[in-house]
Motif scaffolding. Structure first.
Motif, PDB file in Angstrom:
ATOM      1  N   ARG A   1      39.511  37.262  40.763  1.00  0.00           N
ATOM      2  CA  ARG A   1      40.062  36.020  41.023  1.00  0.00           C
ATOM      3  C   ARG A   1      39.950  34.931  39.894  1.00  0.00           C
ATOM      4  O   ARG A   1      40.657  34.218  39.592  1.00  0.00           O
ATOM      5  CB  ARG A   1      39.305  35.448  42.442  1.00  0.00           C
ATOM      6  CG  ARG A   1      39.940  36.037  43.550  1.00  0.00           C
ATOM      7  CD  ARG A   1      39.215  35.541  44.745  1.00  0.00           C
ATOM      8  NE  ARG A   1      39.722  36.163  46.150  1.00  0.00           N
ATOM      9  CZ  ARG A   1      39.296  36.110  47.354  1.00  0.00           C
ATOM     10  NH1 ARG A   1      38.114  34.880  47.446  1.00  0.00           N
ATOM     11  NH2 ARG A   1      39.612  36.499  48.313  1.00  0.00           N
ATOM     12  N   GLU A   2      38.760  35.361  39.277  1.00  0.00           N
ATOM     13  CA  GLU A   2      38.532  34.406  38.129  1.00  0.00           C
ATOM     14  C   GLU A   2      39.329  34.671  36.956  1.00  0.00           C
ATOM     15  O   GLU A   2      39.518  33.828  35.876  1.00  0.00           O
ATOM     16  CB  GLU A   2      36.777  34.379  37.714  1.00  0.00           C
ATOM     17  CG  GLU A   2      36.084  33.629  38.765  1.00  0.00           C
ATOM     18  CD  GLU A   2      34.881  32.933  37.966  1.00  0.00           C
ATOM     19  OE1 GLU A   2      34.954  32.836  36.801  1.00  0.00           O
ATOM     20  OE2 GLU A   2      33.959  32.716  38.675  1.00  0.00           O
ATOM     21  N   MET A   3      39.809  35.823  36.807  1.00  0.00           N
ATOM     22  CA  MET A   3      40.433  36.481  35.654  1.00  0.00           C
ATOM     23  C   MET A   3      42.172  36.178  35.936  1.00  0.00           C
ATOM     24  O   MET A   3      42.816  36.498  34.917  1.00  0.00           O
ATOM     25  CB  MET A   3      40.402  37.828  35.328  1.00  0.00           C
ATOM     26  CG  MET A   3      39.016  38.245  34.998  1.00  0.00           C
ATOM     27  SD  MET A   3      38.880  40.022  34.404  1.00  0.00           S
ATOM     28  CE  MET A   3      39.936  39.970  33.097  1.00  0.00           C
ATOM     29  N   ARG A   4      42.498  35.410  37.034  1.00  0.00           N
ATOM     30  CA  ARG A   4      43.842  35.114  36.692  1.00  0.00           C
ATOM     31  C   ARG A   4      44.282  34.036  35.911  1.00  0.00           C
ATOM     32  O   ARG A   4      45.444  33.905  35.740  1.00  0.00           O
ATOM     33  CB  ARG A   4      44.131  34.373  38.424  1.00  0.00           C
ATOM     34  CG  ARG A   4      44.058  35.469  39.565  1.00  0.00           C
ATOM     35  CD  ARG A   4      44.135  34.768  40.893  1.00  0.00           C
ATOM     36  NE  ARG A   4      43.926  35.743  41.992  1.00  0.00           N
ATOM     37  CZ  ARG A   4      43.824  35.317  43.214  1.00  0.00           C
ATOM     38  NH1 ARG A   4      43.797  34.088  43.646  1.00  0.00           N
ATOM     39  NH2 ARG A   4      43.609  36.353  44.416  1.00  0.00           N
ATOM     40  N   GLY A   5      43.314  33.406  35.364  1.00  0.00           N
ATOM     41  CA  GLY A   5      43.784  32.325  34.250  1.00  0.00           C
ATOM     42  C   GLY A   5      44.110  32.967  32.821  1.00  0.00           C
ATOM     43  O   GLY A   5      44.435  32.390  32.037  1.00  0.00           O
TER      44      GLY A   5
ATOM     45  N   LEU B   1      29.973  40.170  34.561  1.00  0.00           N
ATOM     46  CA  LEU B   1      29.814  41.606  33.788  1.00  0.00           C
ATOM     47  C   LEU B   1      31.060  42.261  33.806  1.00  0.00           C
ATOM     48  O   LEU B   1      31.552  43.052  32.873  1.00  0.00           O
ATOM     49  CB  LEU B   1      28.529  42.440  34.217  1.00  0.00           C
ATOM     50  CG  LEU B   1      28.396  43.518  33.585  1.00  0.00           C
ATOM     51  CD1 LEU B   1      28.310  43.592  31.970  1.00  0.00           C
ATOM     52  CD2 LEU B   1      27.193  44.362  34.152  1.00  0.00           C
ATOM     53  N   MET B   2      31.836  42.265  34.999  1.00  0.00           N
ATOM     54  CA  MET B   2      32.899  43.184  35.450  1.00  0.00           C
ATOM     55  C   MET B   2      34.017  42.391  34.576  1.00  0.00           C
ATOM     56  O   MET B   2      34.900  43.212  33.901  1.00  0.00           O
ATOM     57  CB  MET B   2      33.289  43.189  36.893  1.00  0.00           C
ATOM     58  CG  MET B   2      32.235  44.112  37.812  1.00  0.00           C
ATOM     59  SD  MET B   2      32.994  44.233  39.463  1.00  0.00           S
ATOM     60  CE  MET B   2      31.750  45.322  39.933  1.00  0.00           C
ATOM     61  N   GLN B   3      33.930  41.173  34.372  1.00  0.00           N
ATOM     62  CA  GLN B   3      35.210  40.642  33.553  1.00  0.00           C
ATOM     63  C   GLN B   3      35.086  40.816  32.224  1.00  0.00           C
ATOM     64  O   GLN B   3      36.001  41.109  31.385  1.00  0.00           O
ATOM     65  CB  GLN B   3      35.064  38.919  33.671  1.00  0.00           C
ATOM     66  CG  GLN B   3      35.373  38.652  35.033  1.00  0.00           C
ATOM     67  CD  GLN B   3      35.345  37.108  35.077  1.00  0.00           C
ATOM     68  OE1 GLN B   3      36.046  36.383  34.303  1.00  0.00           O
ATOM     69  NE2 GLN B   3      34.511  36.472  36.189  1.00  0.00           N
TER      70      GLN B   3
END
Length: 870
Positions: free
Chosen positions: A39-43, A331-333
């Motif tokens: 969800r955070e990487m949608r940007g 960490l996954m991002q």
């Protein structure tokens, strides 16, 4: 901020407390972290482009060099039979195989014989002459592959096939006469493709192929003349390497004292393969250095990324998210983005063998296997470990700081003190990276020295940043606002000094080291060596013509200096009772055990040598065989006075005791030998003489005058002494220079890699401080500072950072280059002032340019918006 908290609460449902309360297991926890990370990487990947570039650049460099090395060495192995000209090659100097030996070897397959030597060729009117590399072959040549000629003509009695370079240098054409020794030949054709060219090694003159029968008529085969006789065996079918090894064992058992150097198709071009591996190992270390340099950029990018997520992280913590979940989310991002960079790097690295196949010369084979998963996997693992190592501390920092501190961190940073567990994680990742470097290193001690050097450089640059900040803090306050603001920026909380000093310093240190090594190699070969070296080497001077030859030199160059020594060729058979094949010698000394070495005898200590240990034998000595050994090589090989060595000379094995050790000035290119024997050792043995001639020792003549005199001397010697091989040292050095220039392209590519890595990391360091710069610029503008003054202050700050860091990088680079040249390459080191000046200017301009790019965008931000959201 409340909007961010609301979005975090919505994402987690009714907060994180129910999630934590329910024991959902490790897999469920990872799924939860993965869901939030997505969800955070949608940007998108904004802010991570430098991160991606650093990872991709390092992985592509390591994987590409490794794949190129395996493609080339694999090609040598695949085509080993053609390169060697058979399955087995048995070679010895001066002594051809006897009829008894040939009869025995014939039971294993088809036999072919070759005689190789250097000689002089001249035009029919003797107006031009040239050093050539003769290959005399029998009727079975070539047993594997085909000798392709330009016009399709074949070798016939009384004719030769020549390298096209010979035609160019002597101004000849196919069909013209060519004089070699005392024999006139006709040029039948020129060589288009020589199947076994790589097995012959480096040639200092164009190749000339003739028949063995014609070689006998040239009058070149005098006693003591250096001729390499090679017998090749092509076995029936396609024998396995184990079958070939069994045959080698039988041959050695049957003829233990033959003095043969035996090679199989598995090591057809072992010297070339070894050099490819070593050069590739060096470039892999350079790529790794660029990856580690890029690691600073990774750390900066992650730090900036975490700084931009601070309020979100604080929101997560206020809603009950455990620390491990927050670390897991980010960490996954980081891992996801690192894998993208690794994939990009692996993709470009996988293309390198295909590019090689298209650009390398036809006589350098490339493996049919163009995809090398092991090399690409190694590069990917390097990239993953580097990404984790340099990003883990900023991630762990979020776990150690309470939520309240995160909210005020950007204006009142909390000092992060890593716990023992945090340090354990960092050290474990570092240990894995070190273990991978050492486990995959071609030369272990070089890799270990590289790692130690990187740690030292990191520590020094950290110290440099600390000194800069402390010094800036203690400077008196300037009256003018621009220098006062620039100096304050160097030591204030959140200053760019540590990150810029480390990122710029690492790249510049690597760049300076590589450039200095490159320039010193070029200078040594094109300048110092040519100044110190004699003008000529004369080989194969017969005992019967020594007096006449020296008289001719006195007449041609009365002011010149010449030196003459007897010369034989021998191969080390054993050292201290250990077979030379089994003797454990370091990599730098292995060359002494491979193939034949030039040896001599002398009643007195040779010139260019200094006695280090022991004494010289009397001039009239007549006892047991004694030998003087090179002191440095003896130290490397563990040899001492009193040890016994055995050398095979002219098919006989001779034992001698090491009587003394001496230091040899190899850089002078004068007559030098690893082993000098007492005169009684070779009493009565047939041998020739080696001589040198140095013109204009005072250096008063111009280069044109020296070249003209060299041409005249060479013409006279070749005409009066056709069997003497005349080597013009300048031409030989030019041949070596051509090879070094080709290798230098690899050095320059590595230097370019260092520049790109440095720019990326510096850009990342400046980008990491972009957020603080925006606030600084807004506050200054609000307090009345003009855009011009802010730009001047930042420019002065960046200029000071760039210049000071460049000076320290110069010191580090010079020390590193000095250690490599003097300890690894055994060459003198010279300072290059122009390089130093250019590096300082480059660093200053680069830092100012990249810094002002970010500052300009900061000045364009509206104060009201920043102050309202701050």
């Amino acid at each position: 901020m409340m909007d961010q908290m609301s979005s975090g609460q919505t994402a987690g449902g009714a907060g994180f407390a129910p999630v934590v309360a329910a024991d959902r297991g490790l897999w469920a926890s990872l799924r939860l972290a993965f869901r939030f990370a997505l969800r955070e990487m949608r940007g998108g990947l904004r802010g991570f482009y430098i991160f991606l570039a650093c990872i991709a650049l390092g992985v592509a460099a390591i994987g590409g060099v490794g794949s190129a090395s395996k493609a080339l060495t694999g090609g040598l192995n695949e085509q080993g039979r053609q390169i060697l000209g058979g399955d087995l090659s048995l070679s010895a100097t001066a002594v051809p195989a006897t009829d008894e030996q040939l009869a025995y070897l014939g039971q294993f397959g088809q036999i072919g014989q070759i005689g190789s030597l250097r000689a002089m060729a001249r035009t029919d009117d003797a107006s031009e002459q040239l050093l050539i590399d003769i290959k005399a072959v029998d009727g079975n040549y070539p047993m594997v592959g085909a000798l392709v000629t330009t016009n399709g003509h074949r070798l016939a009695p009384g004719s030769v096939i020549v390298d096209p370079l010979l035609l160019e240098r002597l101004g000849l054409a196919v069909g013209d006469p060519l004089v070699i020794g005392v024999r006139h030949f006709t040029i039948a054709d020129s060589i288009a493709d020589e199947p076994d060219a790589l097995a012959s090694g480096l040639a200092f003159g164009p190749r000339v192929i003739m028949s063995l029968e014609d070689l006998q008529t040239t009058d070149l085969l005098q006693p003591g003349v250096i001729v390499r006789w090679t017998t090749r065996i092509r076995m029936a079918g396609t024998p396995s390497l184990s079958q070939i090894d069994a045959v080698i064992a039988q041959i050695r058992e049957k003829f233990p004292d033959a003095g043969w150097r035996i090679r199989s198709r598995a090591n057809a071009a072992e010297g070339l393969a070894r050099n490819i591996d070593r050069f590739a190992a060096f470039l892999v270390l350079v790529g790794l250095a660029s990856l580690i340099t890029g690691g600073v950029g990774i750390a900066n990018a992650v730090r900036a990324f975490i700084a931009g997520r601070q309020t979100t992280i604080a929101s997560y913590k206020c809603l009950g998210a455990p620390s491990w979940l927050i670390v897991g989310i980010y960490l996954m991002q980081i891992l996801f983005i690192a894998l993208i960079g690794i994939a990009i790097g692996v993709f470009f690295a996988s293309l390198v063998p295909f590019i090689l196949q298209a650009v390398v010369p036809d006589n350098l084979p490339v493996s049919s296997e163009l995809f090398h998963p092991l090399q690409l996997g190694k590069a990917a693992l390097f990239g993953l470990l580097a990404a984790l190592l340099f990003s883990i501390r900023p991630l762990l920092r979020t776990r150690a700081i309470p939520a309240t501190a995160l909210f005020r961190d950007q204006i009142a940073p909390v000092k992060y003190r890593a716990s023992k567990r945090d340090w354990g994680i960092v050290l474990a990742l570092g240990a894995m990276l070190v273990a991978l470097v050492l486990a995959t290193a071609e030369v272990l001690y070089v890799a270990a020295a590289f790692l130690v050097g990187m740690v030292i450089v990191f520590a020094l640059l950290r110290l440099v940043a600390f000194v800069i900040m402390k010094t800036a803090a203690r400077l008196p306050r300037f009256r003018h606002v621009v220098p006062r603001l620039a100096i304050a920026n160097l030591h204030r909380p959140g200053a760019l000094t540590p990150s810029v000093a480390l990122s710029l310093g690492l790249g510049l240190s690597l760049l300076v080291t590589l450039v200095l090594i490159d320039l010193n190699l070029q200078q040594q070969l094109t300048g110092n060596l040519q100044q110190k070296a004699p003008n000529f080497f004369f080989m194969n001077i017969q005992n019967s013509e020594v007096t006449q030859f020296e008289a001719e030199l006195e007449k041609l160059a009365p002011e010149g200096t010449h030196q003459r020594v007897p010369m034989l060729r021998g191969r080390l058979v054993s050292l201290k009772g250990i077979d030379a094949r089994d003797f454990k010698a370091p990599d730098d000394a292995q060359w002494v055990l491979r193939g034949d070495r030039g040896i001599t005898y002398s009643a007195t200590l040779p010139e260019n040598s200094t006695l280090v240990e022991g004494s010289w034998w009397p001039a009239d000595y007549s006892g047991k065989n004694l030998v003087s050994f090179d002191a440095e090589l003896a130290r490397q090989m563990g040899l001492a006075i009193g040890d016994t060595i055995e050398v095979n000379v002219l098919g006989r094995t001779i034992s001698a005791e090491i009587h003394n050790l001496r230091r040899v000035e190899w850089q002078s290119l004068a007559i030098n030998f690893v082993m000098v024997f007492s005169p009684n050792t070779f009493a009565g043995a047939p041998h020739s003489h080696l001589a040198t001639l140095s013109l204009d020792p005072q250096g008063k003549e111009s280069a044109e005058e020296v070249s003209r005199r060299e041409s005249g001397i060479m013409k006279a010697i070749v005409q009066d002494f056709p069997a003497v091989t005349t080597i013009r040292v300048g031409d030989a050095l030019n041949t070596v220079n051509d090879l070094v220039r080709q290798l230098a392209w690899g050095m320059r590519a590595a230097s370019s890699l260092a520049i790109v890595a440095s720019i990326l990391v510096l850009a990342g360091a400046l980008a990491a401080g972009q957020r603080e710069r925006i606030y600084d610029a807004v506050i200054l503008k609000t307090l009345g500072a003009t855009r011009r003054k802010v730009l001047l202050a930042y420019s002065l700050e960046y200029c000071l950072l760039g210049v000071i860091t460049a000076i320290f990088a110069l010191l580090i680079g010079h020390v590193a280059a000095y250690l490599v040249l003097t300890n690894v390459m055994d060459m003198p080191f010279s300072w290059q002032p122009l390089v130093s000046a250019l590096v300082v200017v480059l660093a200053m301009l680069l830092t100012i340019l990249l810094g002002l790019v970010g500052t300009w965008s900061s000045l364009n931000r509206k104060p009201a918006q920043i102050l309202r959201n701050g």
